[in-house]
Design a protein around this motif. Structure first.
Motif, PDB file in Angstrom:
ATOM      1  N   ALA A 164      -6.195   5.608  26.210  1.00 23.06           N
ATOM      2  CA  ALA A 164      -5.722   4.897  27.378  1.00 23.06           C
ATOM      3  C   ALA A 164      -5.971   3.437  26.655  1.00 23.06           C
ATOM      4  O   ALA A 164      -5.329   2.729  26.955  1.00 23.06           O
ATOM      5  CB  ALA A 164      -7.178   5.565  29.021  1.00 23.06           C
ATOM      6  N   PHE A 165      -6.879   3.870  25.318  1.00 22.04           N
ATOM      7  CA  PHE A 165      -6.964   2.117  24.619  1.00 22.04           C
ATOM      8  C   PHE A 165      -5.673   1.978  23.594  1.00 22.04           C
ATOM      9  O   PHE A 165      -5.268   0.915  24.079  1.00 22.04           O
ATOM     10  CB  PHE A 165      -7.837   1.784  23.457  1.00 22.04           C
ATOM     11  CG  PHE A 165      -9.390   2.342  24.494  1.00 22.04           C
ATOM     12  CD1 PHE A 165      -9.728   2.401  25.602  1.00 22.04           C
ATOM     13  CD2 PHE A 165      -9.999   2.426  23.759  1.00 22.04           C
ATOM     14  CE1 PHE A 165     -10.817   1.890  26.722  1.00 22.04           C
ATOM     15  CE2 PHE A 165     -11.869   2.822  23.964  1.00 22.04           C
ATOM     16  CZ  PHE A 165     -11.612   2.806  25.333  1.00 22.04           C
ATOM     17  N   GLN A 166      -5.055   2.922  23.974  1.00 18.82           N
ATOM     18  CA  GLN A 166      -3.410   3.126  22.496  1.00 18.82           C
ATOM     19  C   GLN A 166      -2.746   2.755  23.830  1.00 18.82           C
ATOM     20  O   GLN A 166      -2.018   1.676  22.467  1.00 18.82           O
ATOM     21  CB  GLN A 166      -3.739   4.043  21.897  1.00 18.82           C
ATOM     22  CG  GLN A 166      -1.992   4.512  21.335  1.00 18.82           C
ATOM     23  CD  GLN A 166      -2.082   5.791  20.998  1.00 18.82           C
ATOM     24  OE1 GLN A 166      -2.833   7.057  21.251  1.00 18.82           O
ATOM     25  NE2 GLN A 166      -0.756   6.780  20.316  1.00 18.82           N
ATOM     26  N   GLN A 171      -0.909  -3.548  20.216  1.00 18.97           N
ATOM     27  CA  GLN A 171      -0.727  -1.909  19.083  1.00 18.97           C
ATOM     28  C   GLN A 171      -1.658  -1.051  18.839  1.00 18.97           C
ATOM     29  O   GLN A 171      -2.472  -1.273  20.176  1.00 18.97           O
ATOM     30  CB  GLN A 171      -0.728  -2.404  17.362  1.00 18.97           C
ATOM     31  CG  GLN A 171      -0.088  -4.070  16.841  1.00 18.97           C
ATOM     32  CD  GLN A 171       0.000  -4.596  15.779  1.00 18.97           C
ATOM     33  OE1 GLN A 171      -1.270  -4.210  14.744  1.00 18.97           O
ATOM     34  NE2 GLN A 171       1.349  -5.126  15.248  1.00 18.97           N
ATOM     35  N   TRP A 172      -1.280  -0.206  18.494  1.00 21.48           N
ATOM     36  CA  TRP A 172      -1.541   1.390  17.944  1.00 21.48           C
ATOM     37  C   TRP A 172      -3.083   1.507  17.805  1.00 21.48           C
ATOM     38  O   TRP A 172      -4.489   2.348  18.059  1.00 21.48           O
ATOM     39  CB  TRP A 172      -1.164   2.615  18.013  1.00 21.48           C
ATOM     40  CG  TRP A 172       0.260   2.970  18.324  1.00 21.48           C
ATOM     41  CD1 TRP A 172       0.731   2.919  19.306  1.00 21.48           C
ATOM     42  CD2 TRP A 172       0.738   3.766  18.349  1.00 21.48           C
ATOM     43  NE1 TRP A 172       1.305   3.323  20.341  1.00 21.48           N
ATOM     44  CE2 TRP A 172       1.855   3.241  19.249  1.00 21.48           C
ATOM     45  CE3 TRP A 172       1.027   4.703  16.652  1.00 21.48           C
ATOM     46  CZ2 TRP A 172       3.412   4.522  19.047  1.00 21.48           C
ATOM     47  CZ3 TRP A 172       2.441   5.934  16.779  1.00 21.48           C
ATOM     48  CH2 TRP A 172       3.104   5.750  17.684  1.00 21.48           C
ATOM     49  N   CYS A 173      -3.442   0.065  16.862  1.00 20.28           N
ATOM     50  CA  CYS A 173      -4.806   0.475  16.438  1.00 20.28           C
ATOM     51  C   CYS A 173      -6.200   0.073  17.340  1.00 20.28           C
ATOM     52  O   CYS A 173      -7.521   0.799  16.847  1.00 20.28           O
ATOM     53  CB  CYS A 173      -4.985  -0.592  15.352  1.00 20.28           C
ATOM     54  SG  CYS A 173      -4.316  -2.621  16.249  1.00 20.28           S
ATOM     55  N   LYS A 174      -6.027  -0.521  18.702  1.00 18.11           N
ATOM     56  CA  LYS A 174      -7.259  -0.073  19.294  1.00 18.11           C
ATOM     57  C   LYS A 174      -7.425   1.149  20.161  1.00 18.11           C
ATOM     58  O   LYS A 174      -8.723   1.332  20.425  1.00 18.11           O
ATOM     59  CB  LYS A 174      -6.633  -1.267  20.799  1.00 18.11           C
ATOM     60  CG  LYS A 174      -6.607  -2.358  20.716  1.00 18.11           C
ATOM     61  CD  LYS A 174      -6.763  -3.440  21.860  1.00 18.11           C
ATOM     62  CE  LYS A 174      -5.548  -3.517  22.556  1.00 18.11           C
ATOM     63  NZ  LYS A 174      -5.045  -4.103  23.588  1.00 18.11           N
ATOM     64  N   GLY A 175      -6.760   1.684  20.182  1.00 17.27           N
ATOM     65  CA  GLY A 175      -6.752   3.645  20.470  1.00 17.27           C
ATOM     66  C   GLY A 175      -7.665   4.108  19.524  1.00 17.27           C
ATOM     67  O   GLY A 175      -7.274   5.735  19.449  1.00 17.27           O
ATOM     68  N   LYS A 176      -7.381   3.568  18.293  1.00 14.41           N
ATOM     69  CA  LYS A 176      -7.420   4.771  16.923  1.00 14.41           C
ATOM     70  C   LYS A 176      -8.380   4.264  16.034  1.00 14.41           C
ATOM     71  O   LYS A 176      -9.279   4.886  14.980  1.00 14.41           O
ATOM     72  CB  LYS A 176      -6.215   4.574  16.064  1.00 14.41           C
ATOM     73  CG  LYS A 176      -4.805   4.442  16.937  1.00 14.41           C
ATOM     74  CD  LYS A 176      -4.551   6.195  16.296  1.00 14.41           C
ATOM     75  CE  LYS A 176      -3.750   6.384  16.664  1.00 14.41           C
ATOM     76  NZ  LYS A 176      -3.014   8.193  16.993  1.00 14.41           N
TER      77      LYS A 176
END
Length: 319
Positions: free
Chosen positions: A192-194, A200-205
């Motif tokens: 969901a964050f990603q 960018q994807w970094c929020k979900g990673k």
């Protein structure tokens, strides 16, 4: 892989080494080691596994398993040590992240052909690159903390590259000289964050504990063939991922070379190279991690991880 194929690979490696040694007596020493870090969080000691799988304390030789000590010369010197004279550490000690003071945690997305088929997209023409916060790094048997607002917590077994030398504009042929070794990584992801949030994807990673690495940093000579390694992941005893590094779209040496065209790489940097099919979001229906779940994963020759999921608790350190 059947036993006959494995024997063939091993014999091929032995013959190749013998031929190289015969042709060049001054050939660079081969370094066969599994390095690890043991002890309480932020108090880990550097260690190495001996030939009896006992953990030997190498803190008298190196400060830590970190960039400064990952050069080819440093690893060769360490490999010449008489391990039998070093203290044995208890096997009951916690195993921490296999590399300390990681400068960059770089990830490659959509790098396995079966994973791309699973998502229904085309193979990328160039590596998809994103960053994972180094504060996400944790040990291979630590807890995964489910973030406060998490809805879709997912797993990804990945093959990791550990850089051993300053790397800038290196070509693919020479890239391996800049690699210290390899490690197992679980690229924990909050989908969901990603995906659902902009950016960018970094929020979900990058949430805390989203980057278990280890148990070992395995020197490159220790691995027979990095393009033929079985990898797998189970949740609560059920296998969801079963893949092989042969299905990588972009191979490790190419990835190192490619990245070095855009940024310098320093000793101790880690590159996570993508995951095969079988992640939770691709199940029918999708399956995501929750409090109490157990995640076990491994890659041939790089060891295993066993992680448990706990809910975020502001009054606890989630140990």
């Amino acid at each position: 892989m059947n036993i006959y194929a494995l024997i063939k690979r091993l014999l091929s490696q032995v013959v190749t080494f013998q031929l190289m040694a015969a042709l060049s007596p001054s050939i660079t020493n081969y370094v066969y080691m599994k390095l690890l870090r043991v002890g309480p969080k932020n108090q880990e000691k550097p260690a190495v596994l001996d030939d009896q799988n006992r953990i030997r304390d190498i803190s008298s030789l190196v400060r830590d398993i970190e960039g400064e000590y990952l050069s080819e010369n440093s690893l060769e010197a360490l490999a010449k040590t008489n391990l039998s004279q070093l203290p044995v550490l208890s096997s009951e000690l916690r195993i921490g992240p296999c590399v300390s003071k990681v400068g960059k945690f770089i990830c490659i997305g959509q790098n396995y052909s079966d994973r791309v088929t699973e998502t229904g997209i085309q193979l990328p023409k160039e590596p998809i690159v994103f960053m994972k916060a180094t504060s996400s790094i944790t040990g291979p048997y630590d807890k995964i903390i489910k973030p406060k607002y998490s809805k879709r917590l997912d797993w990804e077994v990945e093959f990791g590259i550990v850089i051993g030398a300053e790397t800038t504009y290196v070509n693919e042929i020479d890239a391996e000289k800049h690699i210290a070794g390899y490690c197992l990584i679980n690229d924990i992801s909050e989908r969901a964050f990603q995906i659902e949030h902009q950016g960018q994807w970094c929020k979900g990673k990058s949430c805390d504990t989203f980057g278990p690495i280890g148990p070992w940093l395995v020197t490159k000579e220790e691995v027979v063939d990095i393009t033929q390694l079985h990898m797998w992941l189970e949740v609560n005893g059920k296998r969801y991922q079963s893949g092989n590094t042969k299905y990588m779209r972009f191979k490790p040496n190419f990835i190192v070379s490619y990245l070095s065209q855009f940024m310098s790489l320093q000793p101790g940097d880690i590159i996570s190279t993508g995951t095969p099919s079988g992640v939770g979001m691709s199940q029918t229906p999708p399956i995501f991690l929750n409090n109490g779940d157990s995640v076990k994963l491994g890659i041939e020759g790089l060891g295993e991880q066993l992680l448990s999921v706990v809910n975020y608790c502001p009054t606890s350190k989630n140990k």
